[in-house]
Design a protein around this motif. Structure first.
Motif, short mmCIF file in Angstrom:
data_model
loop_
_atom_site.label_atom_id
_atom_site.label_comp_id
_atom_site.label_asym_id
_atom_site.label_seq_id
_atom_site.Cartn_x
_atom_site.Cartn_y
_atom_site.Cartn_z
N MET A 221 0.85 -1.20 0.00
CA MET A 221 0.00 0.00 0.00
C MET A 221 0.88 1.25 0.00
N HIS A 222 0.65 2.11 -0.95
CA HIS A 222 1.47 3.33 -1.06
C HIS A 222 1.04 4.35 -0.01
N HIS A 223 2.01 5.17 0.41
CA HIS A 223 1.68 6.23 1.36
C HIS A 223 2.22 7.57 0.85
N ILE A 224 1.68 8.63 1.43
CA ILE A 224 2.10 9.98 1.03
C ILE A 224 3.42 10.30 1.74
N THR A 225 4.41 10.77 1.00
CA THR A 225 5.70 11.11 1.65
C THR A 225 5.81 12.60 1.92
N THR A 226 5.37 13.43 0.97
CA THR A 226 5.44 14.89 1.20
C THR A 226 4.21 15.57 0.62
N ILE A 227 3.94 16.75 1.18
CA ILE A 227 2.92 17.62 0.59
C ILE A 227 3.46 19.05 0.57
N VAL A 228 3.32 19.68 -0.59
CA VAL A 228 3.75 21.07 -0.76
C VAL A 228 2.51 21.87 -1.14
N THR A 229 2.17 22.87 -0.34
CA THR A 229 0.94 23.62 -0.62
C THR A 229 1.22 25.04 -1.06
N GLY A 230 0.40 25.49 -2.02
CA GLY A 230 0.36 26.90 -2.38
C GLY A 230 -0.99 27.43 -1.91
N ASP B 167 5.79 5.70 -4.13
CA ASP B 167 6.29 5.11 -5.38
C ASP B 167 6.73 6.18 -6.37
N GLY B 168 6.79 7.44 -5.92
CA GLY B 168 7.29 8.51 -6.79
C GLY B 168 6.19 9.24 -7.55
N LEU B 169 4.97 8.70 -7.54
CA LEU B 169 3.87 9.35 -8.23
C LEU B 169 3.56 10.71 -7.58
N THR B 170 3.33 11.72 -8.41
CA THR B 170 2.91 13.00 -7.85
C THR B 170 1.46 13.26 -8.22
N GLN B 171 0.79 14.03 -7.37
CA GLN B 171 -0.63 14.28 -7.55
C GLN B 171 -0.93 15.73 -7.21
N SER B 172 -1.56 16.44 -8.13
CA SER B 172 -1.94 17.83 -7.87
C SER B 172 -3.35 17.87 -7.31
N LEU B 173 -3.54 18.64 -6.27
CA LEU B 173 -4.85 18.75 -5.63
C LEU B 173 -5.29 20.21 -5.68
N TYR B 174 -6.50 20.44 -6.11
CA TYR B 174 -7.07 21.78 -6.25
C TYR B 174 -7.96 22.02 -5.03
N ALA B 175 -7.71 23.09 -4.30
CA ALA B 175 -8.40 23.32 -3.03
C ALA B 175 -9.93 23.31 -3.16
N HIS C 267 -12.65 25.84 7.70
CA HIS C 267 -13.20 24.48 7.68
C HIS C 267 -12.07 23.45 7.72
N GLU C 268 -12.26 22.40 8.53
CA GLU C 268 -11.24 21.36 8.66
C GLU C 268 -11.80 20.03 8.17
N SER C 269 -10.97 19.31 7.45
CA SER C 269 -11.40 17.98 7.00
C SER C 269 -10.19 17.08 6.85
N VAL C 270 -10.43 15.77 7.02
CA VAL C 270 -9.34 14.77 6.93
C VAL C 270 -9.62 13.86 5.74
N TYR C 271 -8.57 13.58 4.95
CA TYR C 271 -8.71 12.78 3.73
C TYR C 271 -7.87 11.52 3.87
N PRO C 272 -8.49 10.35 3.90
CA PRO C 272 -7.70 9.10 3.99
C PRO C 272 -6.78 8.95 2.77
N ALA C 273 -5.59 8.39 3.00
CA ALA C 273 -4.63 8.21 1.90
C ALA C 273 -5.23 7.33 0.80
N SER C 274 -5.94 6.27 1.18
CA SER C 274 -6.49 5.35 0.16
C SER C 274 -7.51 6.06 -0.72
N TRP C 275 -8.24 7.00 -0.12
CA TRP C 275 -9.24 7.75 -0.89
C TRP C 275 -8.54 8.64 -1.92
N LEU C 276 -7.48 9.35 -1.48
CA LEU C 276 -6.74 10.22 -2.39
C LEU C 276 -6.05 9.42 -3.50
#
Ligand SMILES: [Fe+2]
Length: 370
Positions: free
Chosen positions: A1-10, A20-28, A81-90
């Motif tokens: 199961m892959h996990h998140i190693t870093t997050i960089v936010t703007g 596994d090296g995959l990157t993912q862009s998330l739009y707020a 507003h606060e919310s939690v996102y499971p890694a498997s969901w992302l």
């Protein structure tokens, strides 16, 4: 199961890096809209409680932190507003899994999968294999069903609901005098999809054999997606014309005048062929400009030749108790001529979403409703 190693936010965008090296862009605004907390979705049924217009227009990242369990905790601007996102969901959006029930084009030497009626009824795994064959191949044969009128409806009701039409809950296919429809003669029939004049077009067709004492009358099936794919490879311009030219289809008798407009080949936003509408009996005169007619006829004629001489086709001689179930938006069907009065099929229609809906039960335990 892959996990998140870093997050960089703007402000509006964040970038996740996975193990596994995959990157993912998330739009707020997307994350805010799809929050999984109890203020945003109902904890019992998973349905969204808010509408997009209820949210701030300028949703942005205030903070984003990785929790010890690997999930992502976000606080949003401007409302906190606060919310939690499971890694498997992302992860499901970073690398979408292949649809296990997506169509698989018929290979050379394709044979229609067969399933005994009694086993479909008694055994959930056999039922799943049957429905999976319908989803992937667009066709499957049920054997050893009761040789009783109306059995075709009972078979459809194993997974869904009969779609009643002006032909009734079911229709009989046998030769009659003064037929209102060419299906009720003993003539051979060019392969076709049924009822392109309906909106929506019937998704599944079931044909149950009650009697077949002829040597002829073999049922012919063609993978329309395979033929359309071949046309796209060989003649992209013909494919483009047939997938963008809307055509009128029509059926009328004393009680009803059904009309619909649609292209012969429907392609989705990802370029996948999703529906074939081909029926030489019910295509109405094409209402195209003079400039477009010659190229349309070249493409139409070419597709028709490909359907008559496909790379892959399947022939079935239905015996009493057999019921073929096929995807009417994909698999074209036809028949060879037969001696009148000695062949009797009963058919009905059903919707495809019932098949996929039943298959997905058990794939995903989360309750999601629309
Ligand atoms: Fe038909």
């Amino acid at each position: 199961m892959h996990h998140i190693t870093t997050i960089v936010t703007g402000r509006e965008w964040a970038t996740l890096t996975w193990s596994d090296g995959l990157t993912q862009s998330l739009y707020a605004p997307w994350l805010r809209d799809n929050a999984q907390d109890s203020q945003t979705v109902h904890p019992g049924n998973g349905q969204r409680l808010i509408d997009i217009a209820d949210l701030p227009e300028n949703a942005a990242f205030r903070s984003a932190t990785l929790s010890t369990d690997g999930s992502l905790a976000i606080t949003f601007d401007p409302d906190g507003h606060e919310s939690v996102y499971p890694a498997s969901w992302l992860r499901g959006f970073a690398a979408p899994a292949q649809d296990p029930y997506g169509p698989r084009l018929w290979p050379t030497g394709f044979t229609v999968a067969r399933f005994e009626y009694g086993k479909i009824i008694a055994d959930r795994d056999t039922e799943r294999n049957w429905l999976t064959a319908i989803a992937r191949d667009g066709i499957a044969l049920v054997t050893d069903a009761p040789v009783e009128p109306e059995t075709v409806c009972a078979i459809a009701e194993n997974f869904g609901f009969v779609r009643e039409t002006n032909y009734g809950r079911l229709f009989d296919v046998r030769s009659v005098e003064n037929p209102t429809n060419m299906a009720f003669t003993s003539a051979g029939l060019m392969v076709h999809t049924d009822n392109p004049y309906r909106d929506p077009v019937p998704g599944l067709q079931l044909l149950h054999c009650l009697q077949n004492e002829t040597d002829g009358g073999g049922s012919l099936f063609v993978d329309g997606f395979q033929v359309a794919d071949r046309l796209r490879r060989d003649d992209p311009e013909a494919f483009r014309i047939l997938s963008t030219t809307w055509l009128p289809f029509r059926f009328h008798d004393a009680t009803v005048d059904l009309q619909a407009r649609a292209p012969m080949i429907t392609v989705d936003d990802k370029g996948r062929v999703v529906t074939i509408r081909y029926n030489n009996r019910s295509i109405a005169p094409a209402d195209l400009s003079a400039a477009d007619l010659p190229a349309f006829y070249d493409a139409y004629r070419k597709f028709s030749h490909y359907l008559r001489n496909p790379e892959v086709e399947a022939t079935l001689r239905l015996a009493p108790g057999d019921c073929v179930v096929f995807d009417n938006m994909r698999v074209l069907h036809g028949r060879k001529g037969f001696a009148p009065g000695k062949r009797w099929l009963q058919g009905c229609y059903a919707d495809k979403d019932a098949v996929y809906g039943r298959l997905r039960i058990g794939d995903d335990k989360t309750v999601q409703q629309m």
